[in-house]
Design a protein around this motif. Sequence first.
Motif, mmCIF file in Angstrom:
data_model
loop_
_atom_site.group_PDB
_atom_site.id
_atom_site.type_symbol
_atom_site.label_atom_id
_atom_site.label_comp_id
_atom_site.label_asym_id
_atom_site.label_seq_id
_atom_site.Cartn_x
_atom_site.Cartn_y
_atom_site.Cartn_z
ATOM 1 N N LYS A 235 0.858 -1.343 0.123
ATOM 2 C CA LYS A 235 -0.117 -0.223 -0.044
ATOM 3 C C LYS A 235 0.694 1.252 -0.036
ATOM 4 O O LYS A 235 0.857 2.142 0.825
ATOM 5 N N ALA A 236 1.960 1.433 -1.026
ATOM 6 C CA ALA A 236 2.907 2.394 -0.994
ATOM 7 C C ALA A 236 2.851 2.714 -2.462
ATOM 8 O O ALA A 236 2.597 2.240 -3.329
ATOM 9 N N GLN A 237 3.717 4.214 -2.625
ATOM 10 C CA GLN A 237 3.929 4.555 -3.844
ATOM 11 C C GLN A 237 5.285 3.812 -4.305
ATOM 12 O O GLN A 237 6.123 3.930 -3.478
ATOM 13 N N VAL A 238 5.020 3.331 -5.460
ATOM 14 C CA VAL A 238 6.347 2.784 -6.183
ATOM 15 C C VAL A 238 6.339 2.869 -7.447
ATOM 16 O O VAL A 238 5.460 2.767 -8.292
ATOM 17 N N PHE A 239 7.451 3.358 -7.808
ATOM 18 C CA PHE A 239 7.793 3.926 -9.297
ATOM 19 C C PHE A 239 8.889 2.998 -10.025
ATOM 20 O O PHE A 239 9.987 2.726 -9.226
ATOM 21 N N ALA A 240 8.771 2.652 -11.489
ATOM 22 C CA ALA A 240 9.601 1.855 -11.926
ATOM 23 C C ALA A 240 10.491 2.654 -12.809
ATOM 24 O O ALA A 240 9.501 3.461 -13.668
ATOM 25 N N ILE A 241 11.412 2.757 -12.885
ATOM 26 C CA ILE A 241 12.668 3.585 -13.619
ATOM 27 C C ILE A 241 13.584 2.814 -14.310
ATOM 28 O O ILE A 241 14.413 1.858 -13.802
ATOM 29 N N ARG A 242 13.843 2.857 -15.726
ATOM 30 C CA ARG A 242 14.655 2.251 -16.440
ATOM 31 C C ARG A 242 16.107 2.919 -16.139
ATOM 32 O O ARG A 242 16.083 4.080 -16.144
ATOM 33 N N ILE A 243 17.085 1.968 -15.958
ATOM 34 C CA ILE A 243 18.551 2.606 -15.844
ATOM 35 C C ILE A 243 19.584 1.311 -16.711
ATOM 36 O O ILE A 243 19.113 0.365 -16.364
ATOM 37 N N ASP A 244 20.366 1.977 -17.158
ATOM 38 C CA ASP A 244 21.550 1.361 -17.526
ATOM 39 C C ASP A 244 22.863 1.722 -16.756
ATOM 40 O O ASP A 244 23.344 2.609 -17.110
ATOM 41 N N CYS A 245 22.923 1.006 -15.744
ATOM 42 C CA CYS A 245 23.807 1.325 -14.543
ATOM 43 C C CYS A 245 25.423 1.241 -15.422
ATOM 44 O O CYS A 245 26.327 2.125 -14.706
ATOM 45 N N SER A 246 25.638 0.917 -16.251
ATOM 46 C CA SER A 246 27.044 1.013 -17.219
ATOM 47 C C SER A 246 27.248 2.089 -17.921
ATOM 48 O O SER A 246 28.291 2.402 -18.340
ATOM 49 N N ASP A 247 26.036 3.116 -17.961
ATOM 50 C CA ASP A 247 26.011 4.265 -18.934
ATOM 51 C C ASP A 247 25.794 5.494 -18.093
ATOM 52 O O ASP A 247 24.709 5.625 -17.301
ATOM 53 N N CYS A 248 26.831 6.295 -17.933
ATOM 54 C CA CYS A 248 26.802 7.487 -17.204
ATOM 55 C C CYS A 248 25.390 8.545 -17.451
ATOM 56 O O CYS A 248 24.947 8.622 -16.451
ATOM 57 N N LYS A 249 25.195 8.726 -18.626
ATOM 58 C CA LYS A 249 24.050 9.422 -19.148
ATOM 59 C C LYS A 249 22.916 8.965 -18.732
ATOM 60 O O LYS A 249 21.727 9.437 -18.189
ATOM 61 N N SER A 250 22.572 7.506 -18.676
ATOM 62 C CA SER A 250 21.058 6.749 -18.350
ATOM 63 C C SER A 250 21.239 6.870 -16.964
ATOM 64 O O SER A 250 20.078 7.099 -16.432
ATOM 65 N N VAL A 251 22.234 6.811 -16.199
ATOM 66 C CA VAL A 251 22.075 6.917 -14.723
ATOM 67 C C VAL A 251 21.719 8.301 -14.185
ATOM 68 O O VAL A 251 20.841 8.587 -13.359
ATOM 69 N N ARG A 252 22.316 9.175 -14.819
ATOM 70 C CA ARG A 252 21.968 10.715 -14.598
ATOM 71 C C ARG A 252 20.279 10.911 -15.031
ATOM 72 O O ARG A 252 19.719 11.525 -14.246
ATOM 73 N N GLU A 253 20.112 10.312 -15.907
ATOM 74 C CA GLU A 253 18.769 10.822 -16.300
ATOM 75 C C GLU A 253 17.763 10.078 -15.562
ATOM 76 O O GLU A 253 16.596 10.478 -15.097
ATOM 77 N N ALA A 254 18.128 8.834 -15.224
ATOM 78 C CA ALA A 254 17.288 8.016 -14.352
ATOM 79 C C ALA A 254 16.912 8.603 -12.918
ATOM 80 O O ALA A 254 15.841 8.729 -12.440
ATOM 81 N N PHE A 255 18.192 9.030 -12.290
ATOM 82 C CA PHE A 255 18.189 9.927 -11.001
ATOM 83 C C PHE A 255 17.317 11.283 -11.147
ATOM 84 O O PHE A 255 17.025 11.774 -10.080
ATOM 85 N N GLU A 256 17.483 11.886 -12.228
ATOM 86 C CA GLU A 256 16.308 13.245 -12.307
ATOM 87 C C GLU A 256 15.124 12.713 -12.101
ATOM 88 O O GLU A 256 14.449 13.380 -11.487
#
Length: 262
Positions: free
Chosen positions: A67-88
Amino acid sequence: MNSPSQKMRSVSSYTSAKGIAAIVGVGPKLGRSVACKFAHEGYTIAILSRDLDKLSQLADEIACEAKAQVFAIRIDCSDCKSVREAFEGVLSLGPVEVLVYNACESASYKPSNFMSIRPDSFQQSLAVSALGSFYCAQQVIPGMVERGRGTIIFSGSSASINGFAGYSELSCSKFAMRGLSQCLAKEFFASGIHVAHVVIDGAISTPKLVLYRSSKEEESTCTNSTCFMDPDAIAQSYWHIHTQDKRAWTQELDLRSPYQRF
């Protein structure tokens, strides 16, 4: 159709006052259990991995269960840009109070001959465990320093502290992540950030499917099924790390099945 980050911004006002627990590298075992535990404890959850379809299904399951707010976000941990966009997207929800880095490049249980390892495969393993944990930590530490609190937990394994023949890729990447954990723990302790590395020494079962033995005779042996570790029990240990008194912080925790041969 709105992107995941646009959708998150529209509901960010409904997130928990406790803040965000970001779980990176979420599958049906440990990642799911950790997300469930922190969701049950009142945190808004961001779960991240490469496969958004599977991740979205897990998010729905966890949200319904806890009973909580849960959000799914795609990330490619090997890619700096993907990590930055995911954490935005993650940071648009609110302050990240907890980061659990559970990502690891898939590895075979069978040992591989050193000379047969491809350089790109070795680099990818290092990128996911070592670079990925570095990228993600850099995204959340500034906010934690500003608030004077936060928890970062890195999921390691027996390969984090021992090299094994045939497992060069796994051991080297896990050794590197453990080193990062130790450096961050010492650098940011005074800033109120609790950094810990967890050595998970054994295979993990899916939740609620761990088999327990009842007789002493059976407890003296270990089969594949009974040696599996309970991901919910591991998640409880992660919660314990997060809630520890600062005067006695754990910086490395060793977990294994009681039926496992040492």
